[in-house]
Design an enzyme around this catalytic site. Structure first.
Site, PDB file in Angstrom:
ATOM      1  N   GLN A  36      -3.632 -15.498  32.907  1.00 14.16           N
ATOM      2  CA  GLN A  36      -4.247 -15.131  34.184  1.00 14.16           C
ATOM      3  C   GLN A  36      -5.033 -13.816  34.078  1.00 14.16           C
ATOM      4  O   GLN A  36      -6.090 -13.663  34.682  1.00 14.16           O
ATOM      5  CB  GLN A  36      -3.182 -15.016  35.280  1.00 14.16           C
ATOM      6  CG  GLN A  36      -3.825 -14.918  36.652  1.00 14.16           C
ATOM      7  CD  GLN A  36      -2.836 -14.609  37.750  1.00 14.16           C
ATOM      8  OE1 GLN A  36      -2.034 -13.685  37.630  1.00 14.16           O
ATOM      9  NE2 GLN A  36      -2.867 -15.385  38.807  1.00 14.16           N
ATOM     10  N   GLU A  39     -39.366   4.197  32.431  1.00  5.95           N
ATOM     11  CA  GLU A  39     -38.442   4.351  31.301  1.00  5.95           C
ATOM     12  C   GLU A  39     -37.016   4.009  31.751  1.00  5.95           C
ATOM     13  O   GLU A  39     -36.246   3.380  31.026  1.00  5.95           O
ATOM     14  CB  GLU A  39     -38.519   5.789  30.764  1.00  5.95           C
ATOM     15  CG  GLU A  39     -37.659   5.995  29.552  1.00  5.95           C
ATOM     16  CD  GLU A  39     -37.869   7.344  28.872  1.00  5.95           C
ATOM     17  OE1 GLU A  39     -38.834   8.055  29.213  1.00  5.95           O
ATOM     18  OE2 GLU A  39     -37.049   7.678  27.992  1.00  5.95           O
ATOM     19  N   GLY A  42     -32.524  10.324  31.139  1.00  5.71           N
ATOM     20  CA  GLY A  42     -31.973  10.970  32.341  1.00  5.71           C
ATOM     21  C   GLY A  42     -30.514  10.574  32.504  1.00  5.71           C
ATOM     22  O   GLY A  42     -30.196   9.382  32.590  1.00  5.71           O
ATOM     23  N   THR A  43     -29.628  11.570  32.543  1.00 12.77           N
ATOM     24  CA  THR A  43     -28.191  11.266  32.606  1.00 12.77           C
ATOM     25  C   THR A  43     -27.813  10.675  33.969  1.00 12.77           C
ATOM     26  O   THR A  43     -28.555  10.807  34.949  1.00 12.77           O
ATOM     27  CB  THR A  43     -27.355  12.556  32.410  1.00 12.77           C
ATOM     28  OG1 THR A  43     -27.636  13.447  33.510  1.00 12.77           O
ATOM     29  CG2 THR A  43     -27.674  13.253  31.101  1.00 12.77           C
ATOM     30  N   GLY A  45      -9.003  -7.784  21.438  1.00 13.54           N
ATOM     31  CA  GLY A  45      -7.939  -7.128  20.665  1.00 13.54           C
ATOM     32  C   GLY A  45      -8.536  -6.348  19.509  1.00 13.54           C
ATOM     33  O   GLY A  45      -9.634  -5.769  19.634  1.00 13.54           O
ATOM     34  N   SER A  73     -32.004  17.892  30.313  1.00 21.79           N
ATOM     35  CA  SER A  73     -32.139  17.502  31.729  1.00 21.79           C
ATOM     36  C   SER A  73     -33.140  18.399  32.453  1.00 21.79           C
ATOM     37  O   SER A  73     -33.931  17.924  33.271  1.00 21.79           O
ATOM     38  CB  SER A  73     -30.796  17.623  32.446  1.00 21.79           C
ATOM     39  OG  SER A  73     -29.823  16.867  31.788  1.00 21.79           O
TER      40      SER A  73
HETATM   41  C1  LIG Z   1     -29.847   8.665  20.996  1.00 22.09           C
HETATM   42  C2  LIG Z   1     -30.715   9.533  21.839  1.00 22.09           C
HETATM   43  C3  LIG Z   1     -32.084   9.286  21.878  1.00 22.09           C
HETATM   44  C4  LIG Z   1     -32.905  10.126  22.629  1.00 22.09           C
HETATM   45  N1  LIG Z   1     -34.274   9.921  22.578  1.00 22.09           N
HETATM   46  C5  LIG Z   1     -35.091  10.861  23.130  1.00 22.09           C
HETATM   47  C6  LIG Z   1     -36.498  10.805  22.931  1.00 22.09           C
HETATM   48  O1  LIG Z   1     -37.030   9.877  22.311  1.00 22.09           O
HETATM   49  N2  LIG Z   1     -37.262  11.803  23.445  1.00 22.09           N
HETATM   50  C7  LIG Z   1     -36.726  12.837  24.163  1.00 22.09           C
HETATM   51  O2  LIG Z   1     -37.462  13.695  24.593  1.00 22.09           O
HETATM   52  N3  LIG Z   1     -35.386  12.912  24.374  1.00 22.09           N
HETATM   53  C8  LIG Z   1     -34.562  11.957  23.861  1.00 22.09           C
HETATM   54  N4  LIG Z   1     -33.207  12.041  24.046  1.00 22.09           N
HETATM   55  C9  LIG Z   1     -32.671  13.158  24.818  1.00 22.09           C
HETATM   56  C10 LIG Z   1     -32.048  12.759  26.142  1.00 22.09           C
HETATM   57  O3  LIG Z   1     -33.014  12.346  27.063  1.00 22.09           O
HETATM   58  C11 LIG Z   1     -31.213  13.960  26.612  1.00 22.09           C
HETATM   59  O4  LIG Z   1     -30.096  14.065  25.737  1.00 22.09           O
HETATM   60  C12 LIG Z   1     -30.759  13.847  28.041  1.00 22.09           C
HETATM   61  O5  LIG Z   1     -31.857  13.920  28.925  1.00 22.09           O
HETATM   62  C13 LIG Z   1     -29.744  14.940  28.413  1.00 22.09           C
HETATM   63  O6  LIG Z   1     -30.183  16.198  28.037  1.00 22.09           O
HETATM   64  P1  LIG Z   1     -29.215  17.176  27.178  1.00 22.09           P
HETATM   65  O7  LIG Z   1     -28.709  16.373  26.016  1.00 22.09           O
HETATM   66  O8  LIG Z   1     -29.941  18.406  26.916  1.00 22.09           O
HETATM   67  O9  LIG Z   1     -27.979  17.421  28.133  1.00 22.09           O
HETATM   68  P2  LIG Z   1     -27.880  18.595  29.224  1.00 22.09           P
HETATM   69  O10 LIG Z   1     -29.107  18.608  30.036  1.00 22.09           O
HETATM   70  O11 LIG Z   1     -27.461  19.831  28.546  1.00 22.09           O
HETATM   71  O12 LIG Z   1     -26.670  18.059  30.114  1.00 22.09           O
HETATM   72  C14 LIG Z   1     -25.290  18.224  29.755  1.00 22.09           C
HETATM   73  C15 LIG Z   1     -24.429  17.696  30.898  1.00 22.09           C
HETATM   74  O13 LIG Z   1     -24.718  18.450  32.092  1.00 22.09           O
HETATM   75  C16 LIG Z   1     -25.081  17.566  33.124  1.00 22.09           C
HETATM   76  N5  LIG Z   1     -26.075  18.181  33.989  1.00 22.09           N
HETATM   77  C17 LIG Z   1     -27.238  18.807  33.635  1.00 22.09           C
HETATM   78  N6  LIG Z   1     -27.901  19.210  34.721  1.00 22.09           N
HETATM   79  C18 LIG Z   1     -27.179  18.805  35.795  1.00 22.09           C
HETATM   80  C19 LIG Z   1     -27.341  18.931  37.211  1.00 22.09           C
HETATM   81  N7  LIG Z   1     -28.426  19.502  37.741  1.00 22.09           N
HETATM   82  N8  LIG Z   1     -26.369  18.427  38.007  1.00 22.09           N
HETATM   83  C20 LIG Z   1     -25.270  17.830  37.477  1.00 22.09           C
HETATM   84  N9  LIG Z   1     -25.061  17.696  36.150  1.00 22.09           N
HETATM   85  C21 LIG Z   1     -25.999  18.152  35.322  1.00 22.09           C
HETATM   86  C22 LIG Z   1     -25.661  16.355  32.420  1.00 22.09           C
HETATM   87  O14 LIG Z   1     -25.633  15.210  33.268  1.00 22.09           O
HETATM   88  C23 LIG Z   1     -24.734  16.234  31.231  1.00 22.09           C
HETATM   89  O15 LIG Z   1     -23.553  15.574  31.629  1.00 22.09           O
HETATM   90  C24 LIG Z   1     -32.359  11.173  23.370  1.00 22.09           C
HETATM   91  C25 LIG Z   1     -30.978  11.389  23.349  1.00 22.09           C
HETATM   92  C26 LIG Z   1     -30.161  10.598  22.594  1.00 22.09           C
HETATM   93  C27 LIG Z   1     -28.701  10.884  22.566  1.00 22.09           C
END
Ligand SMILES: Cc1cc2nc3c(=O)[nH]c(=O)nc-3n(C[C@H](O)[C@H](O)[C@H](O)COP(=O)(O)OP(=O)(O)OC[C@H]3O[C@@H](n4cnc5c(N)ncnc54)[C@H](O)[C@@H]3O)c2cc1C
Length: 379
Positions: A279, A242, A364-365, A339, A132
């Protein structure tokens, strides 16, 4: 559900996409799920049929069509629960970076081969230590004469197992903050470029997702995309697109799941009558239908804005978090009505459910999307 944004020419194209997916993807999908990746030949075939880089101008090998053609491909793949091949990432994420920010030489070198499916691409932003918080990446690209030397590690990279070319986000200056980040085109046959294992996921099994390692990888300095230090700004410009792509996926799958569930509950009987006469079933599916309808209206609004060049980052973030949270909720509701069969992978609802979870995470989460929306309120 066709709406005004999907014109007759898009619906004609939809038939081409449907027949391609039915003949070139469906028969192999189960095997690909086992293999953890698709074959290269499906990329070549998609290229031959003009299904890659649809909105890139013909001068660079694309189809020169509008973005709604991309939406059609995403929708049709979603309806069949095909998380792979990773055409979306290649055509609709990587290609626009090269088209918008690449030099004439970079565009001419890569886009025609990408359009033919001869070169498969990926984009590597995320690292083991940060996702993130993109500004905190640690991969470096240091200048050495006319070359850049890259070192670092990337993870969760879609198409990472198959990619021939990767856009790598790297620090070209450690002290310049966001302005110290650049996007660098890295050919995967360069010395020092290594792929880690294909990561095992809870869904999207046919789509390869890999770790990548860069150990003193040397590329010409001309491989920087869009100017040194401009990487973060380019990512911020392209991420709304994206996010919209993921939102398209979410709505199409909700619409498909509603259809499967209506069909199933008509046939399946309990206590002497079809589930569809209970229902609870009727009310649950009435809720799903209503929510999917609202979702579609909002998505089409976002699509229209995007086509007009007016989709702002806040609205894209709203579409991404709200539609993916909704799709996860509705898929759960639908699965429940199946089910035990809903838990069996031979039913598309099961694969749809497993594949869906990541939509709230990648691109982006949900939490980051809400943060972006909140910023627009309080800035
Ligand atoms: C199947 C898959 C495919 C992907 N493909 C790509 C790709 O092609 N290229 C690429 O670059 N990446 C890719 N990603 C990575 C993906 O974009 C990241 O997993 C995602 O952006 C989250 O980053 P992180 O996993 O490091 O989680 P973190 O950033 O560590 O976050 C962990 C938790 O903390 C929360 N959090 C973090 N910061 C904040 C904040 N400021 N406020 C509140 N909550 C917060 C997050 O929402 C999450 O719930 C992929 C991921 C998956 C699982």
């Amino acid at each position: 559900m066709a709406t005004s944004i999907f014109k007759q020419e898009h619906e004609l194209f939809r038939r081409t996409v449907q027949s391609f997916l039915d003949s070139e993807v469906a028969p192999h999908y189960e095997r690909w799920e086992g293999d953890g990746q698709v074959g290269r030949d499906v990329w070549h075939k998609a290229g031959e049929q003009g299904l890659l880089l649809t909105d890139i101008p013909a001068a660079y090998g694309g189809a020169g069509a509008d973005f709604i053609y991309s939406a059609v491909i995403i929708e049709e793949m979603a309806k069949r629960v095909f998380a792979a091949p990773g055409f979306r990432l290649h055509s609709d994420i990587v290609a626009p970076y090269i088209f918008n920010y690449g030099s004439e030489e970079q565009k001419r070198t890569w886009l025609p081969k990408m359009a033919k499916g001869q070169v498969i691409t990926a984009i590597a932003m995320t690292e083991p230590g940060t996702g993130s918080d993109l500004q905190s990446i640690r991969t470096t690209a240091r200048r050495n004469g006319n070359e850049l030397v890259l070192n670092g590690q990337k993870t969760f990279i879609t198409n990472g197992g198959l990619a021939d070319l990767v856009i790598v986000a790297a620090k070209t200056s450690a002290s310049a903050g966001a302005k110290g980040m650049s996007l660098v085109l890295v050919e995967t046959d360069r010395a020092g470029f290594k792929r880690g294992k294909n990561l095992k996921k809870i869904g999207q099994h046919a789509q390869d997702t890999a770790e990548l390692f860069l150990e003193d990888v040397r590329v010409p300095a001309g491989n920087i995309l869009g100017g040194e230090g401009s990487g973060f700004a380019h990512l911020m410009d392209q991420l709304p697109r994206e996010r919209l792509l993921v939102a398209i996926d979410a709505v199409a799958i909700m619409e498909a799941a509603l259809g499967w569930t209506v069909e199933y509950t008509r046939e399946r009987r309990a206590f002497g009558k079809p589930l569809a006469e209970l229902q609870n079933t009727r009310f649950k599916l009435a809720e799903v239908k209503t929510e999917v309808t609202v979702a579609r209206v909002f998505l089409d609004h976002c699509l229209k804005l995007f086509v007009q060049g007016e989709l702002d980052a806040t609205t894209a973030a709203m579409s991404k978090w709200w539609l993916t949270e909704l799709d996860n909720k509705l898929l759960d509701t639908c699965l429940q009505l199946f089910g035990g069969y809903g838990y069996m992978l031979e039913y598309p609802i099961a694969r749809a459910y497993a594949d869906a979870r990541v939509r709230r995470i990648y691109a982006g989460t949900t939490e980051i999307m809400k943060e972006l929306v909140a910023r627009s309120l309080f800035s």
